[in-house]
Design a protein around this motif. Structure first.
Motif, PDB file in Angstrom:
ATOM      1  N   UNK A   1       0.786  -1.153  -0.001  1.00  0.00           N
ATOM      2  CA  UNK A   1       0.060   0.053   0.043  1.00  0.00           C
ATOM      3  C   UNK A   1       0.669   1.085  -0.115  1.00  0.00           C
ATOM      4  N   UNK A   2       1.811   1.174   0.776  1.00  0.00           N
ATOM      5  CA  UNK A   2       2.846   2.351   0.990  1.00  0.00           C
ATOM      6  C   UNK A   2       3.507   2.700  -0.494  1.00  0.00           C
ATOM      7  N   UNK A   3       3.912   1.544  -0.919  1.00  0.00           N
ATOM      8  CA  UNK A   3       4.598   1.659  -2.405  1.00  0.00           C
ATOM      9  C   UNK A   3       3.870   2.286  -3.497  1.00  0.00           C
ATOM     10  N   UNK A   4       2.611   2.054  -3.479  1.00  0.00           N
ATOM     11  CA  UNK A   4       1.644   2.234  -4.571  1.00  0.00           C
ATOM     12  C   UNK A   4       1.167   3.682  -4.056  1.00  0.00           C
ATOM     13  N   UNK A   5       0.722   4.088  -2.838  1.00  0.00           N
ATOM     14  CA  UNK A   5       0.361   5.168  -2.411  1.00  0.00           C
ATOM     15  C   UNK A   5       1.437   6.493  -2.975  1.00  0.00           C
ATOM     16  N   UNK A   6       2.928   6.032  -2.714  1.00  0.00           N
ATOM     17  CA  UNK A   6       4.017   6.842  -3.037  1.00  0.00           C
ATOM     18  C   UNK A   6       3.983   7.159  -4.254  1.00  0.00           C
TER      19      UNK A   6
ATOM     20  N   UNK B   1      -3.216   2.851  -7.690  1.00  0.00           N
ATOM     21  CA  UNK B   1      -4.385   2.200  -7.400  1.00  0.00           C
ATOM     22  C   UNK B   1      -3.937   1.383  -6.162  1.00  0.00           C
ATOM     23  N   UNK B   2      -4.665   1.547  -5.026  1.00  0.00           N
ATOM     24  CA  UNK B   2      -4.118   0.615  -3.914  1.00  0.00           C
ATOM     25  C   UNK B   2      -5.421  -0.382  -3.624  1.00  0.00           C
TER      26      UNK B   2
ATOM     27  N   UNK C   1      -2.927  -6.063 -12.894  1.00  0.00           N
ATOM     28  CA  UNK C   1      -4.231  -5.145 -12.352  1.00  0.00           C
ATOM     29  C   UNK C   1      -4.242  -4.927 -10.768  1.00  0.00           C
ATOM     30  N   UNK C   2      -3.404  -5.606  -9.976  1.00  0.00           N
ATOM     31  CA  UNK C   2      -3.362  -5.425  -8.642  1.00  0.00           C
ATOM     32  C   UNK C   2      -1.782  -4.846  -8.365  1.00  0.00           C
ATOM     33  N   UNK C   3      -1.207  -4.560  -9.348  1.00  0.00           N
ATOM     34  CA  UNK C   3       0.140  -4.009  -8.879  1.00  0.00           C
ATOM     35  C   UNK C   3       0.548  -3.503 -10.118  1.00  0.00           C
ATOM     36  N   UNK C   4       0.501  -2.019 -10.351  1.00  0.00           N
ATOM     37  CA  UNK C   4       0.730  -1.423 -11.552  1.00  0.00           C
ATOM     38  C   UNK C   4       2.239  -1.492 -11.662  1.00  0.00           C
ATOM     39  N   UNK C   5       2.939  -1.615 -10.705  1.00  0.00           N
ATOM     40  CA  UNK C   5       4.447  -1.764 -10.874  1.00  0.00           C
ATOM     41  C   UNK C   5       5.093  -2.838 -11.562  1.00  0.00           C
TER      42      UNK C   5
END
Length: 412
Positions: free
Chosen positions: A150-155, A159-160, A307-311
């Motif tokens: 969550x922190x990784x995506x929010x930074x 999408x979280x 789709x659950x982890x855009x990275x």
């Protein structure tokens, strides 16, 4: 070029999907096996019991898109994960976690009298069952990673929505991090992906899941809730279309398995392209017409986002192996060509003729036998017609112009 889907083609593709389905007993066998392993991890003298191990199925068994092996010599690949809920990346290395769980899996093998040795894979432990079982289980060790994900995506302002079910997994080819206590672990999110996949199936999945529940209740004293109905008990046009495409791919790449498009790419692109079509044939042709739309080309590489982890890029191997990208697009064009032709036909004999070399003659013979049996009993499933009768659904267009991948709009 506009393609018309005939009623006969729809019926044939429906029968084909049924022929590809594995028996419910196979799903139940897999479920029984991974639950047994979970119970083993929770036994009194287990070395991992106090870490609250949680074993769950992932991959095609979780999505309900498993297809029958092409021969009795092939095995079902049951992908599982074991999440040790009470562990953190700051407490051990990937290698430590791998060995910790591997020790328990090896003891389980001995306790069950399984003759074949446990095999270590890149990210998993493989448990080989008896020859008659016709399946093996790949168990991926993992620990919770929702907070860090969550922190990784929010930074990055991404999408979280599915972050909370993320896990950190082991990978013995990622060195030196594999042997170090570090926060840098490979990531995965099979539960989140499953929820996204159900979301893409939409109202069709909800209605058919309710139907399955009602049928179960009418057949006996069943107290299950709708959430208790696993995805594999439901059959939607999206699942069936993916199963057909996977078999078409398997046959096309029989002699070239290295460049074969991987299932997660086919499943992801199909789910993005699916728009709630109610029939298998229409879903299949519609998916094929839009399958490139979720592929991004950034000028140097192709990107198919998890789709659950855009990275995460499901097509990351294409950059080092451009022949795999070529193989995917070659397969996609061939699948479009084959099923576009099938969609126009009205005689199951001619449909079988088109598909025999594309999905396997044994399979088309099985479908033909099923159709003939239904025809003799029910008055004709695919009776020969002299003119094309079409199903009352919109037409699907396949442009003759080159298609340029574009960026997908969210998860739609």
């Amino acid at each position: 070029m506009t393609v018309t889907i005939t009623k006969q083609s729809e019926a044939y593709l429906d029968a084909l999907a049924k022929a590809l389905e594995i028996p419910i007993s196979r799903y139940e066998q897999a479920e029984k096996s991974y639950r047994s392993l979970g119970e083993w991890f929770h036994r009194d003298d287990s070395k991992v019991r106090h870490f609250d191990p949680d074993v769950f199925v992932q991959g095609s068994f979780r999505l309900g898109t498993v297809i029958k092996p092409q021969s009795a010599e092939e095995e079902y690949d049951v992908d599982c994960a074991c999440n040790l809920n009470n562990l953190d990346k700051s407490e051990l290395s990937q290698a430590d976690l791998k060995e910790l769980l591997g020790h328990e899996i090896k003891l389980y093998r001995k306790s069950k009298g399984i003759s074949k040795q446990v095999h270590e894979g890149r990210r998993c432990w493989r448990l080989e069952y008896a020859d008659g079982a016709q399946f093996h289980m790949d168990i991926v060790p993992c620990i919770p990673n929702g907070r860090d994900q969550r922190r990784l995506l929010e930074d990055r302002r991404l999408d979280t929505q599915f972050a909370d079910t993320a896990v950190a997994i082991t990978d013995n080819e990622v060195t030196p991090q594999y042997y170090q206590i570090t926060n840098d672990w490979p990531r995965s999110n099979p539960r989140g992906y499953s929820e996204w996949f159900k979301f893409r199936m939409g109202d069709v999945f909800k209605r058919r899941r309710t139907q399955v529940l009602n049928e179960m209740r009418s057949g006996g004293n069943i107290t299950a809730s709708i959430e208790d109905i696993p995805t594999y008990r439901v059959r939607t046009p999206l699942q069936s279309a993916i199963m057909i495409l996977k078999r078409h791919r398997d046959i096309m790449f029989t002699q070239d398995p290295t460049d074969k498009p991987i299932s997660i790419i086919i499943s992801t692109l199909s789910a993005h392209a699916y728009q709630g079509e109610e029939t298998i044939g229409y879903a299949l042709l519609s998916i094929l017409s839009r399958m490139q739309d979720a592929i991004v080309y950034d000028g140097t590489k192709y990107v198919i986002k998890n789709p659950t982890d855009a990275l995460e890029n499901f097509a990351d191997k294409w950059e080092a192996h451009p022949e795999r990208a070529d193989a995917f697009f070659d397969w996609l064009e061939k699948a479009r060509e084959d099923f576009r032709e099938v969609g126009r036909l009205v005689e199951h004999r001619r449909i079988s003729g088109v598909l025999a070399n594309r999905i396997g003659r044994d399979l088309t013979d099985q479908v033909s036998n099923s159709i003939n049996a239904s025809s003799s009993v029910g008055g004709g499933l695919l009776g020969a017609a002299t003119a094309a009768s079409t199903i009352s659904i919109p037409k699907v267009s396949f442009s003759d112009e080159p298609r340029n991948p574009k960026k997908p709009d969210g998860f739609a």
